[in-house]
Scaffold this active site. Structure first.
Site, PDB file in Angstrom:
ATOM      1  N   THR A 233       8.533  21.230   8.880  1.00  0.00           N
ATOM      2  CA  THR A 233       7.272  20.938   8.196  1.00  0.00           C
ATOM      3  C   THR A 233       6.402  22.192   8.163  1.00  0.00           C
ATOM      4  O   THR A 233       5.186  22.110   7.992  1.00  0.00           O
ATOM      5  CB  THR A 233       6.512  19.782   8.880  1.00  0.00           C
ATOM      6  OG1 THR A 233       6.341  20.084  10.277  1.00  0.00           O
ATOM      7  CG2 THR A 233       7.243  18.462   8.738  1.00  0.00           C
ATOM      8  N   ARG A 235       7.280  26.269   6.875  1.00  0.00           N
ATOM      9  CA  ARG A 235       7.444  27.019   5.644  1.00  0.00           C
ATOM     10  C   ARG A 235       8.924  27.028   5.264  1.00  0.00           C
ATOM     11  O   ARG A 235       9.802  27.115   6.119  1.00  0.00           O
ATOM     12  CB  ARG A 235       6.931  28.459   5.797  1.00  0.00           C
ATOM     13  CG  ARG A 235       5.408  28.568   5.862  1.00  0.00           C
ATOM     14  CD  ARG A 235       4.777  28.233   4.517  1.00  0.00           C
ATOM     15  NE  ARG A 235       3.324  28.356   4.535  1.00  0.00           N
ATOM     16  CZ  ARG A 235       2.490  27.357   4.777  1.00  0.00           C
ATOM     17  NH1 ARG A 235       2.979  26.153   5.058  1.00  0.00           N
ATOM     18  NH2 ARG A 235       1.183  27.540   4.740  1.00  0.00           N
ATOM     19  N   GLU A 264      10.395  26.072  -3.287  1.00  0.00           N
ATOM     20  CA  GLU A 264       9.616  24.892  -3.657  1.00  0.00           C
ATOM     21  C   GLU A 264       8.544  25.169  -4.709  1.00  0.00           C
ATOM     22  O   GLU A 264       8.116  24.251  -5.419  1.00  0.00           O
ATOM     23  CB  GLU A 264       8.942  24.289  -2.424  1.00  0.00           C
ATOM     24  CG  GLU A 264       7.840  25.138  -1.815  1.00  0.00           C
ATOM     25  CD  GLU A 264       7.183  24.445  -0.632  1.00  0.00           C
ATOM     26  OE1 GLU A 264       5.972  24.191  -0.715  1.00  0.00           O
ATOM     27  OE2 GLU A 264       7.865  24.160   0.364  1.00  0.00           O
ATOM     28  N   HIS A 296       6.331  18.662   0.522  1.00  0.00           N
ATOM     29  CA  HIS A 296       5.229  19.365   1.182  1.00  0.00           C
ATOM     30  C   HIS A 296       3.986  18.467   1.293  1.00  0.00           C
ATOM     31  O   HIS A 296       2.882  18.850   0.912  1.00  0.00           O
ATOM     32  CB  HIS A 296       4.875  20.650   0.423  1.00  0.00           C
ATOM     33  CG  HIS A 296       4.293  21.710   1.302  1.00  0.00           C
ATOM     34  ND1 HIS A 296       4.566  23.038   1.147  1.00  0.00           N
ATOM     35  CD2 HIS A 296       3.446  21.635   2.355  1.00  0.00           C
ATOM     36  CE1 HIS A 296       3.899  23.740   2.058  1.00  0.00           C
ATOM     37  NE2 HIS A 296       3.210  22.903   2.802  1.00  0.00           N
ATOM     38  N   ALA A 298       3.165  16.795   4.338  1.00  0.00           N
ATOM     39  CA  ALA A 298       2.822  16.516   5.732  1.00  0.00           C
ATOM     40  C   ALA A 298       1.317  16.576   5.990  1.00  0.00           C
ATOM     41  O   ALA A 298       0.778  15.808   6.789  1.00  0.00           O
ATOM     42  CB  ALA A 298       3.550  17.488   6.659  1.00  0.00           C
TER      43      ALA A 298
END
Length: 347
Positions: A233, A235, A264, A296, A298
């Site tokens: 969680t 990079r 991403e 992404h 979180a």
């Protein structure tokens, strides 16, 4: 009154910033586009530029911002690897949001571990199709499992508290060990090799630097327990994705939970449900039944968004009033690159 350009703006960003800006009174223009070499021309006439994780403040962008008179880049995130600090030296201030919600990310990390381990996502899909079989849903107790944490910043410390509630054995690696916290929270620091060898679950919470890029690679995967779970969680580029895929294919890696992905920026936060994605690596990852991928998210809680907006606008107010920038990223640069001198950030 400061004139501010917001890039990569989503509806939820605009809603919360518009509401909070009533207190500050800035002139804010919201752009859906991401800041990059092609869109930097949109910043002409602005005092401040605010960017998010997928925006790119390259040397070309920095030089154009300086030419246009932009005084501040305000990152709406903790990470700063998308900024060319060497180009920014003596030209423009850079601030970030050090801790928008470490609880949000720590809690999400645990939810990924539990979902992946107990196959909750698969079970949910099955039962909607009236398939109530338990075949293929076997998990394991978290109790007394060894969890290796790489990077022991704010997020990691909260995660460790949660894991200790499951009575997990927690070991950690950090370039700058916090021995006091280790004693208080009941975890131990080990070498990186020992962490790879001993951990049933490995969770990544370190910043992305030259030292940590691809910290998970073929070499480190070969050292891991057969069937280890990897959770990221942090990079995307902390993991060499092609090496991860090989580890999954060879059943060396038991499962992986990824909220981030090294490429991403091409896809995350956008809808490709109709057009599909032109990324063979991501497509391969999505075929594994033991891989859980989220986009992404979180950090994505009401509390986090409010903290991001408040901290960002406070930094702009400090600039406007000529006060010290509390969340400025301090760094030094030489011919070999830049080193962050002092930054309080989520790892």
């Amino acid at each position: 009154m400061l004139k501010i350009a917001f890039f990569d703006t989503k509806p939820y960003d605009k809603e919360i910033f518009q509401e909070l800006n009533k207190k500050y009174g800035f002139e804010i223009i919201y752009f859906e586009e991401r800041l990059n070499d092609k869109t930097v021309k949109l910043t002409e006439g602005f005092d401040v530029v605010s960017i998010f994780v997928q925006d790119k403040a390259s040397s070309l962008v920095i030089n154009k911002l300086h030419e246009y008179g932009v005084k501040l880049i305000a990152l709406r995130c903790a990470g700063y690897n998308n900024v060319d600090f060497k180009a920014a030296r003596d030209k423009i201030h850079i601030v970030h949001v050090p801790a928008y919600s470490p609880h949000a990310i720590a809690e999400f990390t645990v939810s990924m571990m539990l979902t992946l381990n107990r196959k909750i996502h698969k079970s949910h899909t099955r039962t909607k199709d009236l398939n109530f079989s338990l075949s293929g849903l076997l998990g394991f107790d978290m109790y007394q499992k060894t969890v290796g944490i790489i990077g022991t910043g704010k997020i990691a410390k909260i995660l460790i508290k949660i894991l200790k509630g499951f009575e997990c054995n927690v070991i950690a690696y950090d370039l700058y060990p916090d021995t006091r916290s280790a004693e208080e929270l009941g975890f131990s620091y080990v070498s990186l090799d020992e962490l790879f060898i001993e951990s049933d679950i490995i969770s990544l919470h370190c910043p992305l630097t030259k030292d940590t890029e691809y910290i998970i690679n073929a070499n480190s995967i070969n050292k891991m327990k057969k069937g280890a779970m990897i959770v990221n969680t942090g990079r995307g580029k902390l993991i060499n994705t092609k090496d991860l895929i090989e580890g999954l294919k060879e059943y060396k890696i038991g499962s992986a939970a990824l909220d981030v992905y090294e490429e991403e920026d091409k896809y995350f936060y956008e809808d490709f449900s109709v057009s599909g994605v032109n990324d063979d690596v991501l497509s391969r990852l999505l075929t594994f039944p033991n891989v859980l991928i989220t986009s992404h998210q979180a950090y994505f809680t009401k509390e986090a968004l409010n903290n991001i907006a408040t901290t960002t606008l406070d930094s702009m107010m400090q600039l406007d009033e000529g006060k010290p920038l509390e969340n400025e990223i301090a760094y030094i640069c030489d011919e070999n690159g830049c080193i962050i001198k002092k930054v309080i950030t989520q790892k």
